[in-house]
Scaffold this active site. Sequence first.
Site, mmCIF file in Angstrom:
data_model
loop_
_atom_site.group_PDB
_atom_site.id
_atom_site.type_symbol
_atom_site.label_atom_id
_atom_site.label_comp_id
_atom_site.label_asym_id
_atom_site.label_seq_id
_atom_site.Cartn_x
_atom_site.Cartn_y
_atom_site.Cartn_z
ATOM 1 N N LYS A 141 11.776 -7.033 5.970
ATOM 2 C CA LYS A 141 11.142 -5.850 5.391
ATOM 3 C C LYS A 141 12.026 -4.608 5.568
ATOM 4 O O LYS A 141 13.023 -4.640 6.285
ATOM 5 C CB LYS A 141 9.779 -5.623 6.061
ATOM 6 C CG LYS A 141 8.791 -6.771 5.828
ATOM 7 C CD LYS A 141 8.407 -6.880 4.373
ATOM 8 C CE LYS A 141 7.259 -7.826 4.098
ATOM 9 N NZ LYS A 141 7.452 -9.208 4.513
HETATM 10 C C1 LIG Z 1 2.869 -8.934 -0.137
HETATM 11 C C2 LIG Z 1 2.762 -9.405 1.277
HETATM 12 N N1 LIG Z 1 1.547 -9.462 1.857
HETATM 13 C C3 LIG Z 1 1.387 -9.840 3.129
HETATM 14 C C4 LIG Z 1 2.465 -10.208 3.905
HETATM 15 C C5 LIG Z 1 2.207 -10.701 5.306
HETATM 16 O O1 LIG Z 1 2.901 -10.030 6.287
HETATM 17 P P1 LIG Z 1 3.279 -10.796 7.659
HETATM 18 O O2 LIG Z 1 4.347 -11.773 7.331
HETATM 19 O O3 LIG Z 1 3.723 -9.686 8.548
HETATM 20 O O4 LIG Z 1 2.022 -11.439 8.150
HETATM 21 C C6 LIG Z 1 3.746 -10.158 3.364
HETATM 22 C C7 LIG Z 1 4.930 -10.486 4.171
HETATM 23 O O5 LIG Z 1 5.560 -11.452 4.138
HETATM 24 C C8 LIG Z 1 3.898 -9.770 2.002
HETATM 25 O O6 LIG Z 1 5.115 -9.752 1.447
#
Ligand SMILES: Cc1ncc(COP(=O)(O)O)c(C=O)c1O
Length: 374
Positions: A186
């Site tokens: 990210k």
């Molecule tokens: C659009 C979207 N939503 C939710 C997430 C979930 O985040 P995390 O991987 O921190 O749980 C991500 C990340 O990969 C994402 O790109």
Amino acid sequence: MTSAVRQIGLSAPWLDEREEELVLDVLRSGRLSLGPTIDRFEELVAEAVGAPYAAAVSSGTAGLHLLCVSAGVGPGDEVITSPYSFVASANCAIYEGATPVFADIDPRTLNLDPAAVEVALTPRTRAVVAVDIYGYPCELDELRAICDRHGLALIDDACEALGARYKGEPVGSRDAPAVFAFYPNKQITTGEGGMVTTHSEDEWRLLKSLRNQGRADGGGWLDHARLGFNYRIDDIRAAIGIGQLEKLDRILEARAAVAARYGQLLADIEGVELPLADDADHERSWFVYVVALPEGTDREAVITVLEERGVQTARYLPCIHLQSYMRERFGFSEGLCPVAEGLSRRTLALPFHARLDESDQEYVAAALREALGR
Ligand SMILES: Cc1ncc(COP(=O)(O)O)c(C=O)c1O
């Protein structure tokens, strides 16, 4: 395995001595969890996105789940979201016993098409999880109007969009609660981690309780006012996040410059569609660089050639409703969201991060041109 000399990875975080120093401070302080570094990280993110309240959590997924709990999503409810996203955008509703409903996307922005959301509404719809995919802001005003007309909660999955701006204001600054994610690919990272921003003090207090096993404000360590979760972040990760936020502007600038360079290098490859440019209402925060290959291209063959050249790519993004567990559980199949399905078969993420070398980008562009026979 590939024998190529050059290896260009898909993503890379930008970490330096500053994060090391901040992490060391936390280690030496002995306050590893529920400490002041988390409070500081929350204040800084709230300030960066223009929201009054922020609650740090263990991941973006955890944040989305908590917002579904806060919205009262439960069994029998339907939650509308985008099929062209990461699975967490839909899973958050399933965790609470609700059914995900997929509305198709706008082929330009790759975000939810408000008209398709309108069509997907039923008397059981409880919430809409809008996604700012690839850091491009979604149509928040139109979605807000739909939600207000039908008494629905609106959740902004801004996990890929820290730093993006919608109608001149940071994503997160409007009244919809938003979630940001900090996995290492990210814009900023904490290793694992996420942040929920909200404009409601009550919601903020609820989120802080829910992430902390349902403990209430001012209650004892073993007093639990509600069913909660362990979705806490820790101070070590918050320290990394603070170091990252200190250079957020530089990171965003560098990522935009890398994207602009790809734009020049790839512009004349016939048939390849580049990411949508910003306009007056939408300013992207660059998360990944995803191109759409020409219709009819054998994407697997392209990936193989790039792999042989040492260029890592990813099939961003498979449609959520076509994942095997979704088909089995809800009976989804091809044809539900034709726009998303058509695009998802031909989109491809190229190596992309803040410090990607110019010569590496030229190499990627040449390899893609060769793979496409252009
Ligand atoms: C659009 C979207 N939503 C939710 C997430 C979930 O985040 P995390 O991987 O921190 O749980 C991500 C990340 O990969 C994402 O790109």
